[in-house]
Scaffold this motif. Structure first.
Motif, short mmCIF file in Angstrom:
data_model
loop_
_atom_site.label_atom_id
_atom_site.label_comp_id
_atom_site.label_asym_id
_atom_site.label_seq_id
_atom_site.Cartn_x
_atom_site.Cartn_y
_atom_site.Cartn_z
N VAL A 173 0.43 -1.08 0.32
CA VAL A 173 0.11 -0.77 -0.20
C VAL A 173 1.52 1.59 0.01
O VAL A 173 1.78 1.45 0.90
N GLN A 174 0.76 2.35 -0.70
CA GLN A 174 1.27 3.31 -0.90
C GLN A 174 0.57 4.06 -0.37
O GLN A 174 -0.60 5.20 -0.71
N GLY A 175 0.70 4.63 1.24
CA GLY A 175 -0.01 5.66 1.85
C GLY A 175 -0.49 7.04 1.56
O GLY A 175 -1.56 7.07 1.56
N ALA A 176 0.50 7.40 1.66
CA ALA A 176 0.29 9.35 1.35
C ALA A 176 -0.20 9.64 0.09
O ALA A 176 -0.55 10.42 -0.76
N ALA A 177 -0.09 8.42 -1.06
CA ALA A 177 -0.49 8.71 -2.23
C ALA A 177 -2.02 9.10 -2.67
O ALA A 177 -2.49 9.23 -3.58
N GLY A 178 -2.81 8.18 -1.21
CA GLY A 178 -3.97 8.08 -1.28
C GLY A 178 -4.82 6.40 -0.84
O GLY A 178 -5.74 6.38 -1.94
N GLU B 250 -14.82 5.89 -4.49
CA GLU B 250 -14.31 4.79 -4.12
C GLU B 250 -13.88 4.49 -3.04
O GLU B 250 -13.15 5.36 -2.45
N VAL B 251 -13.54 2.92 -2.38
CA VAL B 251 -12.63 2.87 -1.39
C VAL B 251 -11.77 1.67 -1.77
O VAL B 251 -11.44 0.99 -2.41
N ARG B 252 -10.63 2.05 -0.85
CA ARG B 252 -9.02 1.60 -1.28
C ARG B 252 -8.04 1.08 -0.23
O ARG B 252 -8.68 1.63 1.12
N GLY B 253 -8.13 0.37 0.24
CA GLY B 253 -7.38 -0.24 1.57
C GLY B 253 -6.80 -1.74 1.55
O GLY B 253 -6.59 -2.73 0.77
N ARG B 254 -6.28 -1.82 2.74
CA ARG B 254 -5.73 -3.22 3.27
C ARG B 254 -5.76 -3.56 4.61
O ARG B 254 -5.23 -2.66 5.16
N GLY B 255 -5.80 -4.44 5.13
CA GLY B 255 -6.07 -4.52 6.44
C GLY B 255 -7.32 -3.31 7.27
O GLY B 255 -8.39 -3.29 6.70
N PHE B 256 -6.06 -2.88 8.09
CA PHE B 256 -6.49 -1.31 8.65
C PHE B 256 -5.93 -0.03 8.10
O PHE B 256 -5.51 0.88 8.85
N MET B 257 -6.05 0.34 7.06
CA MET B 257 -5.56 0.87 6.27
C MET B 257 -6.51 1.24 5.07
O MET B 257 -6.74 0.22 4.10
N ALA B 258 -7.33 2.25 5.09
CA ALA B 258 -8.22 2.68 4.22
C ALA B 258 -8.13 4.24 4.01
O ALA B 258 -8.03 5.01 4.67
N LEU C 122 -3.01 3.86 -2.28
CA LEU C 122 -3.06 2.87 -3.48
C LEU C 122 -2.23 1.22 -3.24
O LEU C 122 -1.39 1.24 -2.64
N VAL C 123 -3.73 0.68 -3.63
CA VAL C 123 -2.86 -1.09 -3.14
C VAL C 123 -2.78 -1.52 -4.24
O VAL C 123 -2.97 -1.26 -5.66
N HIS C 124 -1.63 -1.96 -4.23
CA HIS C 124 -0.70 -3.11 -5.11
C HIS C 124 -1.60 -4.30 -5.58
O HIS C 124 -1.82 -5.05 -4.47
N PRO C 125 -1.22 -5.12 -6.77
CA PRO C 125 -2.19 -6.39 -6.86
C PRO C 125 -1.54 -7.38 -6.36
O PRO C 125 -0.11 -7.06 -6.82
N PRO C 126 -2.19 -8.03 -5.98
CA PRO C 126 -1.16 -9.37 -5.78
C PRO C 126 0.34 -10.67 -6.28
O PRO C 126 0.12 -9.88 -7.40
N GLY C 127 1.79 -10.05 -5.96
CA GLY C 127 2.34 -11.11 -6.96
C GLY C 127 3.60 -9.69 -7.23
O GLY C 127 4.82 -10.21 -7.19
N TYR C 128 3.43 -7.87 -6.52
CA TYR C 128 3.51 -7.79 -7.34
C TYR C 128 4.75 -7.07 -6.35
O TYR C 128 6.27 -7.23 -7.24
#
Length: 451
Positions: free
Chosen positions: A207-212, A353-361, A214-220
């Motif tokens: 996850v790129q946090g401060a970029a808003g 849109e809603v983006r995130g991973r885990g406890f980052m949204a 942005l979640v990377h695809p699996p395997g990246y």
């Protein structure tokens, strides 16, 4: 002093990432106390800490175990330098971090913030290749991701990619190559073209946090590691934001079984109590700095408060809490609950849109005139309803403490949704009224001329 804290603030303080003209035109919210996952202002009002006091609070405020650890340490020593000395807390914490981190990392270098943790990794990577000699001295540049954010010191800004934050400092920065986030083929292209000049690739894992958010695809991340190995390039993983449980595991790298050459840690390291950062690296890198005194292969970098004993005591207590309270295990159902709650938010007309991973949204409110400051207005509205959140432009960020209760998590999302509806709904209504007025004016103008 007879002046209020708010007045003293307006008269003398300069806040980070803040347009002071706007700040000084309003009454500031003064936080005097905290308890659990609540912040309490000078009037006794409570607010859910919806961004973990800028993404660093892990277990909640005033956790008794961390409080006790700090009191115990104060009875011994508050600070001593690590230049020529050591202390038990720094040594024990380094061993604990190495034990928890992905395999292959064996050494910990302390500093005091996420920016400096990254700065340390960049300088180590650069100096490592210079000390290898031969063709390796050509390795003087770095690869970073577009929209990257790694902190605010000059080195970390040089590998940043958010124009709003970084473009003004262009003449001060060293060169870096920008890769498209989540696109392994673009990373492969850059490394193939510039292989002999690249010292390291730096990424925020998953996850790129401060970029808003942005979640990377699996395997990246795994693909980037393999590309670095193929081209003989070092990999720096900046887990300042994603570390210590934020994505559901202790470190985000674990989820793709990636072992970086450098792991940058800060924010949640002390549970949100005190400034402390650590840059973990491998024995290979460490060995590259060993030599006789007169060879000057030393890493000439340090901070006055490096490895501060109080901060180390807080960090060790935080790690004990992870074990005793089974924080990561108890986080899993809360992550699922947050995901379910955010599905309803994503369905709102006001949300793009809603983006995130885990406890980052991140809740993206779409494109609006920057002058409207929609994200900021949502945060102000949420404050009036009892929650502290902070936007990244028009992306509303939710990153509550891992220790938040399910009830407060529900309430946080409900407050956020209601605030979005109130602010964006009003803005859309105003925009529609303006458009209708403009249309009527356009119709009326020719009629007036004809009359």
């Amino acid at each position: 002093m007879s002046a209020s804290p708010g007045q003293l603030d307006r008269d003398h303080l300069w806040h980070p990432f803040t347009q002071q003209r706007d700040w000084c035109g309003a009454e500031p919210l003064v936080i005097e106390r905290a308890e659990g996952t609540d912040l309490i202002d000078s009037d006794g009002r409570r607010y859910i800490d919806g961004v973990s006091s800028l993404w660093c609070n892990v277990h909640g405020h005033r956790h008794p175990l961390i409080d006790r650890a700090l009191r115990d340490q104060l009875a011994k020593v508050a600070h001593s330098t690590m230049l020529g000395l050591t202390h038990p807390g720094a040594a024990e914490l380094a061993a604990r971090l190495i034990d928890l981190a992905p395999g292959g990392l064996t050494r910990a270098f302390y500093s005091d913030s996420g920016s400096t943790a990254v700065e340390v990794a960049l300088k180590m990577a650069f100096q490592y290749w210079q000390q290898r000699g031969g063709q390796h001295v050509r390795r003087r540049s770095f690869v970073r991701l577009r929209n990257a954010y790694h902190g605010d010191t000059i080195g970390s800004v040089s590998v940043g990619g958010i124009d709003l934050f970084h473009s003004a400092y262009g003449p001060l920065l060293f060169r870096s190559h920008a890769a498209e986030p989540g696109d392994a083929s673009d990373m492969a292209r850059i490394l193939a073209w510039h292989e002999e000049e690249i010292a390291a690739v730096i990424v925020e894992p998953l996850v790129q946090g401060a970029a808003g958010m942005l979640v990377h695809p699996p395997g990246y991340l795994r693909a980037v590691r393999e590309l670095c190995d193929r081209h003989g390039v070092l990999l720096i993983c900046d887990e300042v934001a994603t570390g210590f449980g934020r994505t559901g595991t202790m470190f985000a790298c674990e989820q793709e079984r990636v072992q970086p050459d450098f792991l940058c840690l800060a924010k949640g390291l002390t549970g949100g109590y005190l400034p402390l950062a650590a840059t973990l690296t491998t024995e290979r890198i460490y060995d590259g700095f060993l030599g006789a005194h007169e060879e000057f292969r030393t890493f000439f970098h340090g901070h006055t408060y490096t490895g501060n004993p109080l901060a180390c005591a807080a960090a060790l207590a935080s790690l004990r809490i992870f074990e005793r309270e089974k924080t990561l295990l108890r986080l899993q159902p809360k992550m699922r609950l947050l995901g379910d709650l955010l599905e309803d938010v994503a369905a709102m007309d006001e949300v793009a849109e809603v983006r995130g991973r885990g406890f980052m949204a991140g809740i993206d409110l779409g494109d609006h005139d920057p002058a409207l400051r929609i994200g900021h207005r949502v945060a102000v509205e949420a404050r009036g309803r009892g929650a502290i959140i902070r936007p990244l432009g028009d992306v509303v960020v939710l990153m509550p403490p891992l220790g938040i209760s399910k009830g407060d998590l529900r309430r946080l999302v409900e407050i956020t949704a209601a605030s979005i509806e109130a602010v964006v709904g009003d803005a859309d209504s105003d925009a529609a009224d303006e458009a209708e007025t403009a249309e009527m004016d356009a119709i009326a103008a020719p009629l007036a001329e004809a009359a």
